[in-house]
Design a protein around this motif. Structure first.
Motif, PDB file in Angstrom:
ATOM      1  N   PHE A 261       9.112  11.707  15.809  1.00 27.88           N
ATOM      2  CA  PHE A 261       9.678  11.275  14.531  1.00 27.88           C
ATOM      3  C   PHE A 261       8.613  10.582  13.692  1.00 27.88           C
ATOM      4  O   PHE A 261       7.886   9.715  14.181  1.00 27.88           O
ATOM      5  N   LEU A 262       8.491  10.993  12.443  1.00 33.86           N
ATOM      6  CA  LEU A 262       7.615  10.282  11.503  1.00 33.86           C
ATOM      7  C   LEU A 262       8.362  10.145  10.185  1.00 33.86           C
ATOM      8  O   LEU A 262       9.108  11.048   9.786  1.00 33.86           O
ATOM      9  N   ASN A 263       8.160   9.032   9.502  1.00 31.09           N
ATOM     10  CA  ASN A 263       8.831   8.797   8.227  1.00 31.09           C
ATOM     11  C   ASN A 263       7.815   8.907   7.089  1.00 31.09           C
ATOM     12  O   ASN A 263       6.766   8.263   7.113  1.00 31.09           O
ATOM     13  N   LEU A 264       8.124   9.769   6.106  1.00 32.31           N
ATOM     14  CA  LEU A 264       7.221   9.927   4.953  1.00 32.31           C
ATOM     15  C   LEU A 264       7.109   8.619   4.181  1.00 32.31           C
ATOM     16  O   LEU A 264       6.046   8.274   3.684  1.00 32.31           O
ATOM     17  N   SER A 265       8.232   7.914   4.049  1.00 37.74           N
ATOM     18  CA  SER A 265       8.215   6.600   3.410  1.00 37.74           C
ATOM     19  C   SER A 265       9.489   5.860   3.763  1.00 37.74           C
ATOM     20  O   SER A 265      10.570   6.237   3.316  1.00 37.74           O
ATOM     21  N   GLU A 266       9.333   4.838   4.557  1.00 37.24           N
ATOM     22  CA  GLU A 266      10.465   3.996   4.968  1.00 37.24           C
ATOM     23  C   GLU A 266      11.185   3.447   3.732  1.00 37.24           C
ATOM     24  O   GLU A 266      12.399   3.377   3.675  1.00 37.24           O
ATOM     25  N   ALA A 267      10.400   3.085   2.709  1.00 37.00           N
ATOM     26  CA  ALA A 267      10.970   2.470   1.506  1.00 37.00           C
ATOM     27  C   ALA A 267      11.559   3.507   0.549  1.00 37.00           C
ATOM     28  O   ALA A 267      12.131   3.156  -0.467  1.00 37.00           O
ATOM     29  N   GLY A 268      11.373   4.801   0.851  1.00 39.24           N
ATOM     30  CA  GLY A 268      11.862   5.831  -0.064  1.00 39.24           C
ATOM     31  C   GLY A 268      10.985   5.982  -1.295  1.00 39.24           C
ATOM     32  O   GLY A 268      11.449   6.373  -2.359  1.00 39.24           O
ATOM     33  N   ASP A 269       9.694   5.704  -1.146  1.00 36.30           N
ATOM     34  CA  ASP A 269       8.742   5.787  -2.259  1.00 36.30           C
ATOM     35  C   ASP A 269       8.092   7.178  -2.272  1.00 36.30           C
ATOM     36  O   ASP A 269       7.449   7.584  -1.304  1.00 36.30           O
ATOM     37  N   LEU A 270       8.262   7.912  -3.371  1.00 34.38           N
ATOM     38  CA  LEU A 270       7.797   9.306  -3.402  1.00 34.38           C
ATOM     39  C   LEU A 270       6.278   9.425  -3.434  1.00 34.38           C
ATOM     40  O   LEU A 270       5.713  10.398  -2.947  1.00 34.38           O
ATOM     41  N   ARG A 271       5.597   8.448  -4.016  1.00 36.07           N
ATOM     42  CA  ARG A 271       4.135   8.469  -3.995  1.00 36.07           C
ATOM     43  C   ARG A 271       3.599   8.332  -2.573  1.00 36.07           C
ATOM     44  O   ARG A 271       2.701   9.059  -2.146  1.00 36.07           O
ATOM     45  N   GLU A 272       4.177   7.374  -1.853  1.00 34.56           N
ATOM     46  CA  GLU A 272       3.781   7.192  -0.455  1.00 34.56           C
ATOM     47  C   GLU A 272       4.107   8.453   0.354  1.00 34.56           C
ATOM     48  O   GLU A 272       3.316   8.899   1.185  1.00 34.56           O
ATOM     49  N   ALA A 273       5.258   9.048   0.063  1.00 35.67           N
ATOM     50  CA  ALA A 273       5.667  10.262   0.784  1.00 35.67           C
ATOM     51  C   ALA A 273       4.681  11.396   0.539  1.00 35.67           C
ATOM     52  O   ALA A 273       4.311  12.135   1.457  1.00 35.67           O
ATOM     53  N   ALA A 274       4.231  11.551  -0.709  1.00 38.71           N
ATOM     54  CA  ALA A 274       3.265  12.608  -1.036  1.00 38.71           C
ATOM     55  C   ALA A 274       1.982  12.411  -0.246  1.00 38.71           C
ATOM     56  O   ALA A 274       1.421  13.352   0.324  1.00 38.71           O
ATOM     57  N   THR A 275       1.527  11.171  -0.190  1.00 38.89           N
ATOM     58  CA  THR A 275       0.290  10.868   0.526  1.00 38.89           C
ATOM     59  C   THR A 275       0.401  11.234   2.002  1.00 38.89           C
ATOM     60  O   THR A 275      -0.559  11.703   2.606  1.00 38.89           O
ATOM     61  N   ASN A 276       1.575  11.041   2.582  1.00 38.09           N
ATOM     62  CA  ASN A 276       1.747  11.263   4.020  1.00 38.09           C
ATOM     63  C   ASN A 276       2.139  12.686   4.390  1.00 38.09           C
ATOM     64  O   ASN A 276       2.090  13.050   5.566  1.00 38.09           O
ATOM     65  N   LEU A 277       2.562  13.490   3.397  1.00 38.74           N
ATOM     66  CA  LEU A 277       3.242  14.756   3.707  1.00 38.74           C
ATOM     67  C   LEU A 277       2.463  15.650   4.678  1.00 38.74           C
ATOM     68  O   LEU A 277       2.958  16.014   5.744  1.00 38.74           O
ATOM     69  N   PHE A 278       1.238  16.042   4.315  1.00 37.34           N
ATOM     70  CA  PHE A 278       0.536  17.041   5.129  1.00 37.34           C
ATOM     71  C   PHE A 278       0.107  16.480   6.482  1.00 37.34           C
ATOM     72  O   PHE A 278       0.191  17.171   7.493  1.00 37.34           O
ATOM     73  N   ALA A 279      -0.331  15.226   6.498  1.00 39.32           N
ATOM     74  CA  ALA A 279      -0.759  14.634   7.771  1.00 39.32           C
ATOM     75  C   ALA A 279       0.435  14.514   8.728  1.00 39.32           C
ATOM     76  O   ALA A 279       0.313  14.796   9.926  1.00 39.32           O
ATOM     77  N   HIS A 280       1.596  14.136   8.210  1.00 37.97           N
ATOM     78  CA  HIS A 280       2.786  14.014   9.067  1.00 37.97           C
ATOM     79  C   HIS A 280       3.230  15.393   9.567  1.00 37.97           C
ATOM     80  O   HIS A 280       3.619  15.543  10.728  1.00 37.97           O
ATOM     81  N   LEU A 281       3.203  16.392   8.688  1.00 36.72           N
ATOM     82  CA  LEU A 281       3.577  17.746   9.128  1.00 36.72           C
ATOM     83  C   LEU A 281       2.659  18.210  10.249  1.00 36.72           C
ATOM     84  O   LEU A 281       3.105  18.781  11.245  1.00 36.72           O
TER      85      LEU A 281
END
Ligand code: TXA
Ligand code: MG
Length: 322
Positions: A261-281
């Motif tokens: 399990f990995l969370n793109l952004s615990e806070a629901g922040d889309l910028r943070e999610a974008a930054t994490n997307l490919f590395a988390h995938l």
């Protein structure tokens, strides 16, 4: 095997290789790029070869400043306005190719238009020193997830390229937004690091959407950015053995039994999610799960580009375009 050199020490080594017609992986603010001299056909051919990319898929030419951009492309008033507003930054503009630009035809795959972008940081400095535009697709094997760290590039392409310039994690984490102005109206060819709404504010009109005739941006082909695992989007529950890519504070049912399990952004922040997307995938793919379930992600702001990449990663692979 590629050498991995930190960005603050890599400028001269990168210049030497690029002047010799070699390819170099470099950090940009969006994702890592696999760069070569855009005026040198051999260098451009090496990019396609290292990526295993079909030749008809055109590349973005990266420039250091507006003067270089105008020597390569013909800017209408709206394209110029968008460049002035968003460059350097995660926006790519498709404009008519200028005669005598010196760009090798492999870069544009024979099209009469060219995709131009002015990157921030190391890439910009490198291009200014080289004095020539750099053709650079994302630094990943064709059809795979874009790399957002130097190590990710090295593990994917390291055996096929001489140098990876390591600038750490890329700040935006998603590829650039691609826009083409047609008769004074801007068309969104690929959502990306600049949210559509910001472009619409500058353009003063809604973006046109959808493709015109033919394949305008082959990166828009259905299956792209594919991890090895299958993907299930908008998941509200997780099956045993599945990996879970989360977003925000609320979990899908059964998340405790997820294999990873990995969370793109615990806070629901889309910028943070974008930054994490490919590395988390990539990380969830390495967990060995056969399926990655993805929690719903809103479509506003950068959510449009995030959902676009997820949809491509989830698309059926029976006719993969790699
Ligand atoms: O953020 C980015 O854009 C990264 C970094 C490295 O700059 N680059 C990147 O390049 O994503 P690439 O090659 O993976 O994606 C470029 C997209 C492709 O989908 C290609 O088809 C499209 O740009 N493209 C290139 N030239 C075009 C043109 N003349 N007309 C329409 N689309 C074009
Ligand atoms: Mg790409």
């Amino acid at each position: 095997m590629a050498e991995l050199i930190a960005a603050d020490k890599a400028l001269e080594a990168a210049l030497t290789l690029l002047r010799a017609g070699e390819v170099v992986a470099i950090p940009t603010e969006t994702v890592y790029g696999l760069a070569g001299d855009a005026t040198n056909g051999e260098a451009v051919a090496r990019i396609f070869e290292a990526k295993g990319r079909p030749r008809f898929n055109p590349l973005i030419a990266h420039v250091a400043d507006m003067a270089m951009a105008e020597r390569i492309g013909v800017f209408d008033p709206l394209s110029r306005k968008l460049a002035e507003k968003f460059w350097p930054g995660p926006l790519t503009l498709v404009v008519p190719l200028r005669a005598g630009s010196g760009i090798h035809p492999l870069v544009t795959a024979g099209l009469e238009t060219i995709a131009l972008r002015m990157p921030k940081g190391f890439g910009g400095t490198l291009i200014a020193r080289l004095g020539r535009p750099l053709a650079a697709p994302s630094a990943n094997s064709s059809g795979k997830i874009s790399s957002t760290s130097g190590e990710a590039v090295a593990s994917d392409l390291g055996a096929r390229i001489p140098l990876v310039v390591d600038g750490g994690a890329t700040p935006v984490g998603l590829e650039s937004t691609i826009v083409k102005v047609e008769d004074g109206r801007a068309r969104l060819l690929r959502p990306g690091g600049v949210p559509a709404g910001e472009i619409e504010q500058v353009a003063g009109a809604p973006l046109l959407r959808g493709m015109t005739a033919g394949i305008e941006a082959p990166g828009m082909l259905a299956s792209h950015y594919a991890p090895g695992a299958a993907m299930r989007l908008n998941a509200d529950s997780v099956g045993e053995g599945e990996a879970l890519l989360g977003f925000g504070p609320y979990r899908a049912d059964g998340w405790q039994q997820a294999r990873a399990f990995l969370n793109l952004s615990e806070a629901g922040d889309l910028r943070e999610a974008a930054t994490n997307l490919f590395a988390h995938l990539q990380a969830l793919d390495r967990s060995g799960a056969e399926l990655i379930a993805v929690e719903p992600i809103p479509f506003d702001e950068l959510g449009e580009a995030i959902n676009d990449r997820l949809a491509r990663a989830a698309a059926p692979r029976d006719n993969p375009h790699v």
